[in-house]
Design a protein around this motif. Sequence first.
Motif, short mmCIF file in Angstrom:
data_model
loop_
_atom_site.label_atom_id
_atom_site.label_comp_id
_atom_site.label_asym_id
_atom_site.label_seq_id
_atom_site.Cartn_x
_atom_site.Cartn_y
_atom_site.Cartn_z
N UNK A 39 0.82 -1.22 -0.08
CA UNK A 39 0.00 -0.14 0.31
C UNK A 39 0.87 1.17 0.02
N UNK A 40 2.03 1.25 0.77
CA UNK A 40 2.57 2.67 0.90
C UNK A 40 4.19 2.35 1.08
N UNK A 92 -0.20 3.49 -3.09
CA UNK A 92 -0.81 2.79 -4.25
C UNK A 92 -2.31 2.36 -3.72
N UNK A 93 -3.16 3.12 -4.03
CA UNK A 93 -4.62 3.11 -3.59
C UNK A 93 -5.45 2.34 -4.69
N UNK A 94 -5.65 1.04 -4.07
CA UNK A 94 -6.64 0.06 -4.97
C UNK A 94 -7.83 0.06 -4.47
N UNK A 144 -3.65 8.18 -13.23
CA UNK A 144 -4.90 8.65 -13.09
C UNK A 144 -5.36 8.78 -11.64
N UNK A 145 -5.78 9.81 -10.97
CA UNK A 145 -5.93 9.74 -9.25
C UNK A 145 -7.41 10.14 -9.29
N UNK A 146 -8.20 9.62 -8.38
CA UNK A 146 -9.40 10.17 -7.90
C UNK A 146 -9.56 10.26 -6.31
N UNK A 269 -2.10 6.09 -7.90
CA UNK A 269 -1.17 5.84 -7.35
C UNK A 269 -0.53 7.32 -7.33
N UNK A 270 0.00 7.76 -5.93
CA UNK A 270 0.41 9.01 -5.91
C UNK A 270 1.87 9.22 -5.11
N UNK A 271 2.59 10.23 -5.10
CA UNK A 271 3.49 10.53 -4.09
C UNK A 271 2.85 11.55 -3.27
#
Length: 397
Positions: A39-40, A92-94, A144-146, A269-271
Motif C-alpha cells: 500500500x505505502x 498505491x490506492x486500490x 490517474x487519481x480520484x 498511485x501518488x507521491x
Amino acid sequence: MKENHIYKLRGIVQHYQWGGTDFLPRLLHETNEDNEPWAEYWMGVHPKGTAKVLTEKGTKDLSLLLQEHPEFLGEEVRKTFGELPFLFKVLDVKEMLSIQLHPTREVAVERFEKEEAAGIPLLAAHRNYKDKNHKPEVMVALTDFWLLHGFRHRDASEKSLHTLPGWDKLVPEVAAKGVPGLYEKVMAATEEEVFSLLEPLYHHLNEKQEELTPSHADYWAWQAFLQYSNEGHHDRGIFSIYWFNLVYLAEGEGIFQDAGIPHAYLRGVNVELMANSDNVLRGGLTPKHIDVPELLDNINFEAVVPQILLGEEDHQKGLGYPVPVPDFTLKQCRLAKGEIATGMENGPRILLVISGKASLNGQFFQQGEVAFIPAGVRLDCMNSEERDVHFFVAGVY
C-alpha cells in the motif's frame, strides 16, 4: 562527513489491505509472488517505520544518523522543528481509504494533553490525538487519481436530497440548519437510520451499476456499498461522496490538504508529502472509530473549490508544488540525456527516483532508489543515460 556526501536509503513498505499489488514491487524491483497488498512506501523517520541508511557495514536507522549528526537537519530546521519534520510516501490506492481530516497544530497540542491527562492509552482505538502536531499533506498523481476533497456548494448538497431515492427526508435539516446541520444529522444518526436512508440508494445503484463511470459520484457510492456494506449495515460515509468535491488528477497534477478539510483517496498511485503526525479524525468509509463530536468540532464546512496544483517551473528544470506551511516542500524533475540540475538548500532533502537512472554527486541512483541529502549539501544531478530520469525531491527549504 565528506563534502557533498549523500546517503542511500531504503524505505519501509506498509502492507495495508487497501493497497495494490503491482506498482510498488515493480518500482522497488521486488517480487510479490503471494499477491500481498503493497500500500505505502515510507521515507522518513516516523516511529512506525523509519528509513534505513545503507552503509558499507550494513544498515542504520535514519533517525539514529540524525541523532548522531544533528547538523544534517540544518540550523533553521533544528530550531523550528527539532527533527525531520516530514514523511515522504508513495501510495498505491486500490480500494478507497477512509474519509478523514486533520487538526490544526494548536488543537493537536491542547487535545493531546487532554487525552494524556485522561489516561487514554496512546494506542487505544478510540484515541484521536497521537501527538502534538498538525498533519497537512500535499500529493502529486503518478497515475490517474480520484479523491474526495472538501464540501461542495450548498446547492449541490440540496440537489442530492431531491434526486436520490429516500433522501428527501433530509430536506428539513438543510433548510433549517444548512450543510452543517445536514452533515451532523447523518453522522450522528443511528445504524438503523443510516441503513434506512441508504438502502433505497443501494437498490437504485444496483440496477444501474453497469452504466456507472468514475467521473460520477454514483460510481464511488456503489464501490463503497460493495466494500463496506453487510447485512443491516451501510457506511455513513456514502453521504459524503455526494456532498464533497469529486476530484480527478492526471499524472503530474497535485492537491494540498489543509487542516479541517475532509478528504478521501479513492483510487490511483501518488507521491505524498506530509507533516510527521498520526492525528486523524475519521468521517466514514471505514470500520474504525469515528468520534462524531470531535469531527464536527474540527471540520471546515465552507464550500471548497479544489485548487489543482500544476507545478511551477523553476530554473533547475524542476516543477515545484508550493504549500502554505513551513514543514515541507515538494518538487519533481525530469532530465533528458546530458542534462544537469544543481542546487544547494539550507534544509535536508529526500530524493526518490521514479524512473531512469541518475548520477547524484557521483553516486548512481536508479528507479526506486532513495537518497538523503543533508542540509547545506550541494546536489549535482546528471543524466548520462538515453532514457529520461524522473525523480521527486521532498525537503525543507
